[in-house]
Design a protein around this motif. Structure first.
Motif, PDB file in Angstrom:
ATOM      1  N   TRP A 109      -5.228  -8.282 -21.080  1.00 16.09           N
ATOM      2  CA  TRP A 109      -4.412  -8.286 -19.822  1.00 16.09           C
ATOM      3  C   TRP A 109      -4.704  -6.578 -19.826  1.00 16.09           C
ATOM      4  CZ3 TRP A 109      -5.195 -11.544 -16.846  1.00 16.09           C
ATOM      5  CH2 TRP A 109      -4.722 -13.138 -17.557  1.00 16.09           C
ATOM      6  N   LEU A 110      -4.850  -6.592 -18.356  1.00 22.26           N
ATOM      7  CA  LEU A 110      -4.555  -4.826 -17.786  1.00 22.26           C
ATOM      8  C   LEU A 110      -2.605  -4.926 -16.839  1.00 22.26           C
ATOM      9  CD1 LEU A 110      -5.555  -2.074 -16.857  1.00 22.26           C
ATOM     10  CD2 LEU A 110      -6.954  -3.210 -15.072  1.00 22.26           C
ATOM     11  N   SER A 111      -3.203  -5.793 -16.145  1.00 17.94           N
ATOM     12  CA  SER A 111      -1.702  -5.446 -15.170  1.00 17.94           C
ATOM     13  C   SER A 111      -0.957  -6.568 -14.605  1.00 17.94           C
ATOM     14  CB  SER A 111      -2.396  -4.332 -13.817  1.00 17.94           C
ATOM     15  OG  SER A 111      -1.430  -4.438 -12.661  1.00 17.94           O
ATOM     16  N   LEU A 112      -0.409  -6.479 -14.736  1.00 18.71           N
ATOM     17  CA  LEU A 112       0.493  -7.668 -13.562  1.00 18.71           C
ATOM     18  C   LEU A 112       0.726  -7.185 -12.321  1.00 18.71           C
ATOM     19  CD1 LEU A 112       3.960  -7.944 -15.568  1.00 18.71           C
ATOM     20  CD2 LEU A 112       1.814  -9.867 -15.687  1.00 18.71           C
ATOM     21  N   GLU A 113       0.280  -8.015 -11.077  1.00 20.95           N
ATOM     22  CA  GLU A 113       0.328  -7.608  -9.471  1.00 20.95           C
ATOM     23  C   GLU A 113       1.300  -7.850  -9.062  1.00 20.95           C
ATOM     24  OE1 GLU A 113      -3.393  -6.727  -6.251  1.00 20.95           O
ATOM     25  OE2 GLU A 113      -3.597  -7.168  -7.726  1.00 20.95           O
ATOM     26  N   ILE A 114       2.407  -7.774  -8.655  1.00 19.47           N
ATOM     27  CA  ILE A 114       3.605  -8.182  -8.580  1.00 19.47           C
ATOM     28  C   ILE A 114       3.773  -7.897  -6.949  1.00 19.47           C
ATOM     29  CG2 ILE A 114       5.886  -8.204  -8.776  1.00 19.47           C
ATOM     30  CD1 ILE A 114       5.600  -7.453 -11.700  1.00 19.47           C
ATOM     31  N   LEU A 115       3.862  -9.003  -6.304  1.00 15.75           N
ATOM     32  CA  LEU A 115       4.331  -8.781  -4.651  1.00 15.75           C
ATOM     33  C   LEU A 115       5.575  -8.641  -4.635  1.00 15.75           C
ATOM     34  CD1 LEU A 115       2.897 -10.511  -1.962  1.00 15.75           C
ATOM     35  CD2 LEU A 115       4.184 -12.255  -2.393  1.00 15.75           C
ATOM     36  N   VAL A 116       5.631  -7.526  -3.658  1.00 11.98           N
ATOM     37  CA  VAL A 116       6.600  -6.420  -3.528  1.00 11.98           C
ATOM     38  C   VAL A 116       6.549  -7.032  -1.351  1.00 11.98           C
ATOM     39  CG1 VAL A 116       6.791  -5.219  -5.426  1.00 11.98           C
ATOM     40  CG2 VAL A 116       5.368  -4.683  -3.758  1.00 11.98           C
ATOM     41  N   GLY A 117       8.178  -6.276  -1.672  1.00  8.37           N
ATOM     42  CA  GLY A 117       8.502  -6.058   0.551  1.00  8.37           C
ATOM     43  C   GLY A 117       7.841  -5.176   1.301  1.00  8.37           C
ATOM     44  N   ASP A 118       8.085  -4.142   0.665  1.00 10.89           N
ATOM     45  CA  ASP A 118       8.039  -2.878   1.313  1.00 10.89           C
ATOM     46  C   ASP A 118       7.859  -2.009   0.279  1.00 10.89           C
ATOM     47  OD1 ASP A 118       8.647  -0.363   2.493  1.00 10.89           O
ATOM     48  OD2 ASP A 118      10.388  -0.885   3.034  1.00 10.89           O
ATOM     49  N   ILE A 119       6.243  -1.108  -0.241  1.00 11.19           N
ATOM     50  CA  ILE A 119       6.065  -1.014  -1.692  1.00 11.19           C
ATOM     51  C   ILE A 119       6.002   0.977  -1.025  1.00 11.19           C
ATOM     52  CG2 ILE A 119       3.436  -0.481  -0.666  1.00 11.19           C
ATOM     53  CD1 ILE A 119       5.019  -0.700  -3.717  1.00 11.19           C
ATOM     54  N   SER A 134      -9.100  -4.648   2.109  1.00 14.36           N
ATOM     55  CA  SER A 134      -7.853  -4.743   3.344  1.00 14.36           C
ATOM     56  C   SER A 134      -7.197  -3.869   3.401  1.00 14.36           C
ATOM     57  CB  SER A 134      -8.157  -6.062   3.509  1.00 14.36           C
ATOM     58  OG  SER A 134      -7.066  -5.990   4.501  1.00 14.36           O
ATOM     59  N   ASP A 135      -7.321  -2.843   4.990  1.00 10.91           N
ATOM     60  CA  ASP A 135      -5.605  -2.682   5.251  1.00 10.91           C
ATOM     61  C   ASP A 135      -4.451  -3.237   5.469  1.00 10.91           C
ATOM     62  OD1 ASP A 135      -7.318  -0.144   5.248  1.00 10.91           O
ATOM     63  OD2 ASP A 135      -7.525  -0.532   7.702  1.00 10.91           O
ATOM     64  N   ALA A 136      -4.777  -4.651   5.222  1.00 10.53           N
ATOM     65  CA  ALA A 136      -3.969  -5.156   4.938  1.00 10.53           C
ATOM     66  C   ALA A 136      -3.277  -5.597   3.797  1.00 10.53           C
ATOM     67  CB  ALA A 136      -3.845  -6.690   5.571  1.00 10.53           C
ATOM     68  N   ILE A 137      -3.196  -4.912   2.072  1.00 10.36           N
ATOM     69  CA  ILE A 137      -2.856  -4.743   0.684  1.00 10.36           C
ATOM     70  C   ILE A 137      -2.968  -3.359   1.167  1.00 10.36           C
ATOM     71  CG2 ILE A 137      -3.846  -5.624  -1.247  1.00 10.36           C
ATOM     72  CD1 ILE A 137      -5.500  -7.250  -0.045  1.00 10.36           C
ATOM     73  N   LEU A 146       1.092  -1.851 -17.348  1.00 20.20           N
ATOM     74  CA  LEU A 146       0.751  -1.715 -15.775  1.00 20.20           C
ATOM     75  C   LEU A 146       1.070  -2.241 -14.670  1.00 20.20           C
ATOM     76  CD1 LEU A 146      -0.957   0.701 -14.482  1.00 20.20           C
ATOM     77  CD2 LEU A 146      -3.042  -0.625 -14.767  1.00 20.20           C
ATOM     78  N   LEU A 147       2.136  -2.542 -13.905  1.00 22.07           N
ATOM     79  CA  LEU A 147       2.459  -3.380 -12.697  1.00 22.07           C
ATOM     80  C   LEU A 147       1.010  -2.939 -11.546  1.00 22.07           C
ATOM     81  CD1 LEU A 147       6.060  -2.904 -13.061  1.00 22.07           C
ATOM     82  CD2 LEU A 147       4.257  -4.404 -14.133  1.00 22.07           C
ATOM     83  N   TYR A 148       0.433  -3.614 -10.934  1.00 22.75           N
ATOM     84  CA  TYR A 148       0.190  -3.110  -9.476  1.00 22.75           C
ATOM     85  C   TYR A 148       1.479  -3.885  -8.102  1.00 22.75           C
ATOM     86  CZ  TYR A 148      -4.625  -2.761 -11.559  1.00 22.75           C
ATOM     87  OH  TYR A 148      -5.430  -1.831 -11.912  1.00 22.75           O
ATOM     88  N   LEU A 149       2.076  -2.869  -7.484  1.00 19.95           N
ATOM     89  CA  LEU A 149       3.258  -3.201  -6.912  1.00 19.95           C
ATOM     90  C   LEU A 149       2.523  -3.349  -5.487  1.00 19.95           C
ATOM     91  CD1 LEU A 149       5.841  -1.103  -8.038  1.00 19.95           C
ATOM     92  CD2 LEU A 149       5.144  -3.198  -8.942  1.00 19.95           C
ATOM     93  N   THR A 150       2.469  -4.904  -4.799  1.00 22.87           N
ATOM     94  CA  THR A 150       1.431  -4.797  -3.800  1.00 22.87           C
ATOM     95  C   THR A 150       2.100  -5.651  -2.707  1.00 22.87           C
ATOM     96  OG1 THR A 150      -0.380  -4.925  -5.406  1.00 22.87           O
ATOM     97  CG2 THR A 150      -0.423  -6.422  -2.979  1.00 22.87           C
ATOM     98  N   GLN A 151       1.865  -5.451  -1.587  1.00 27.31           N
ATOM     99  CA  GLN A 151       2.429  -5.506  -0.461  1.00 27.31           C
ATOM    100  C   GLN A 151       1.175  -6.099   0.335  1.00 27.31           C
ATOM    101  OE1 GLN A 151       4.403  -2.446   2.182  1.00 27.31           O
ATOM    102  NE2 GLN A 151       5.027  -4.445   3.705  1.00 27.31           N
ATOM    103  N   ILE A 152       1.337  -7.524   0.842  1.00 28.14           N
ATOM    104  CA  ILE A 152       0.815  -8.028   1.726  1.00 28.14           C
ATOM    105  C   ILE A 152       0.964  -8.328   3.094  1.00 28.14           C
ATOM    106  CG2 ILE A 152      -0.664 -10.210   1.797  1.00 28.14           C
ATOM    107  CD1 ILE A 152      -0.866  -8.966  -0.723  1.00 28.14           C
ATOM    108  N   LYS A 153       0.682  -7.547   4.164  1.00 25.94           N
ATOM    109  CA  LYS A 153       1.144  -7.052   5.120  1.00 25.94           C
ATOM    110  C   LYS A 153       0.575  -8.150   6.368  1.00 25.94           C
ATOM    111  CE  LYS A 153       1.614  -2.301   5.679  1.00 25.94           C
ATOM    112  NZ  LYS A 153       0.994  -1.171   5.586  1.00 25.94           N
ATOM    113  N   ALA A 154      -1.124  -8.714   6.246  1.00 29.39           N
ATOM    114  CA  ALA A 154      -0.884  -9.687   6.954  1.00 29.39           C
ATOM    115  C   ALA A 154      -2.115 -10.920   5.997  1.00 29.39           C
ATOM    116  CB  ALA A 154      -1.784  -9.332   7.957  1.00 29.39           C
ATOM    117  N   PRO A 155      -2.562 -12.326   6.930  1.00 33.18           N
ATOM    118  CA  PRO A 155      -3.736 -13.223   6.264  1.00 33.18           C
ATOM    119  C   PRO A 155      -5.562 -12.238   5.288  1.00 33.18           C
ATOM    120  CG  PRO A 155      -2.788 -13.648   7.728  1.00 33.18           C
ATOM    121  CD  PRO A 155      -2.207 -12.942   7.805  1.00 33.18           C
ATOM    122  N   VAL A 156      -5.036 -12.372   4.197  1.00 32.96           N
ATOM    123  CA  VAL A 156      -7.136 -11.836   3.892  1.00 32.96           C
ATOM    124  C   VAL A 156      -7.906 -13.065   3.886  1.00 32.96           C
ATOM    125  CG1 VAL A 156      -7.698  -9.997   2.757  1.00 32.96           C
ATOM    126  CG2 VAL A 156      -5.393  -9.577   3.221  1.00 32.96           C
TER     127      VAL A 156
END
Length: 282
Positions: free
Chosen positions: A88-98, A121-124, A136-146
């Motif tokens: 395991w390298l990272s947890l990619e965690i969904l956030v609202g406002d990175i 994608s610019d939406a990520i 390691l945490l990838y804190l990630t905001q998804i702005k639109a469908p990809v």
């Protein structure tokens, strides 16, 4: 009664200092301390950690009150940055406002990569953050469908892990194992991974063989192929396991694809070809 969550349900982290990690997540990532206790013998065995039976543990809940992180204290665990070990390298965690979240992070968190849009994608938009236990945490905001990926979106400060990111010496072998587990072949491609290039002192445009395999619940696993020395011996601090709720798959099929049981007594704990651990929630 609502259906049980599918895909990645929670993650398990080994921390040399349980109290310090919980305090950091509560103060800076808007998480709540939901429960404390000790690791039961059956769970320790299932996790491949039999000598940690009885160790202190805590459950951290996200902004919505869902328990998404189990932290087990192990003062003897070795701190090593996850970029330098397979598994395991990272947890990619969904956030609202990175941007707002990352701007407020202070030690013991360390921002390795400021918020930026992904090449995919610019939406990520994501930031890479190293936590107090070397997680390691990838804190990630998804702005639109990809498309073609089925990705979640949230307005919560911190939602949940939706992608498990791992490193492997052999993308094809790991993709075969995960495709057997998840019932989907996924996609293979090459892309730049800035956090790895920085760690290895490589040009930031350097690219890696990558595979992505989808799972239920708008979740995925990302498989990054990198060349590394053998994994250090002993228990390592940081991300240890992901707990998954998936459609049933035969044990024989998993073993044929490269998975091995964490213990002989149960088929609910498995190690993958690169040393990554999963717990199956039946």
């Amino acid at each position: 009664m609502s259906a049980l969550a599918q895909g990645i349900v929670h993650a398990t982290v080994l921390a040399p200092d349980l109290a310090a990690l919980c305090a950091a997540y509560q103060q800076q990532l808007s998480m709540q301390l939901q429960a404390q206790g000790t690791l039961e013998e059956a769970d320790a065995t299932l996790l491949g950690l039999p000598t940690l039976a009885g160790a202190p543990l805590a459950w951290l809940a996200n902004s919505a009150g869902q328990p998404v992180l189990r932290v087990i204290e192990d003062p003897t665990a070795t701190l090593i940055e996850p970029m330098f070990r397979h598994g395991w390298l990272s947890l990619e965690i969904l956030v609202g406002d990175i941007d707002t979240l990352a701007a407020g992070l202070q030690p013991p968190f360390r921002v390795l990569g400021a918020p930026a849009n992904l090449e995919l994608s610019d939406a990520i938009r994501a930031a890479q953050v190293l936590g107090p236990a070397g997680e390691l945490l990838y804190l990630t905001q998804i702005k639109a469908p990809v498309p073609p990926f089925d990705l979640p979106m949230t307005t919560d400060t911190v939602a949940s892990t939706f992608i498990g990111v791992m490193t492997t010496p052999d993308r094809a072998a790991s993709q075969t194992a995960w495709a057997a587990l998840l019932g989907a072949p996924g996609w293979a491609f090459e892309t730049k991974i800035t956090v790895l290039n920085r760690a290895y002192g490589k040009p930031l445009e350097g690219r890696y063989p990558v595979a992505v395999v989808p799972m239920p619940g708008q979740c995925m696993v990302e498989i990054d192929q990198v060349d590394l020395p053998p994994r250090p011996a002993g228990r390592l601090a940081g991300v240890h396991s992901l707990a998954l709720r998936l459609p049933g798959v035969a044990d024989e099929q998993l073993q044929a694809a490269g998975w091995r049981r964490a213990c002989a007594q149960s088929s609910d704990g498995w190690f993958g070809p690169a040393g990554e651990h999963i717990q199956l929630l039946r």
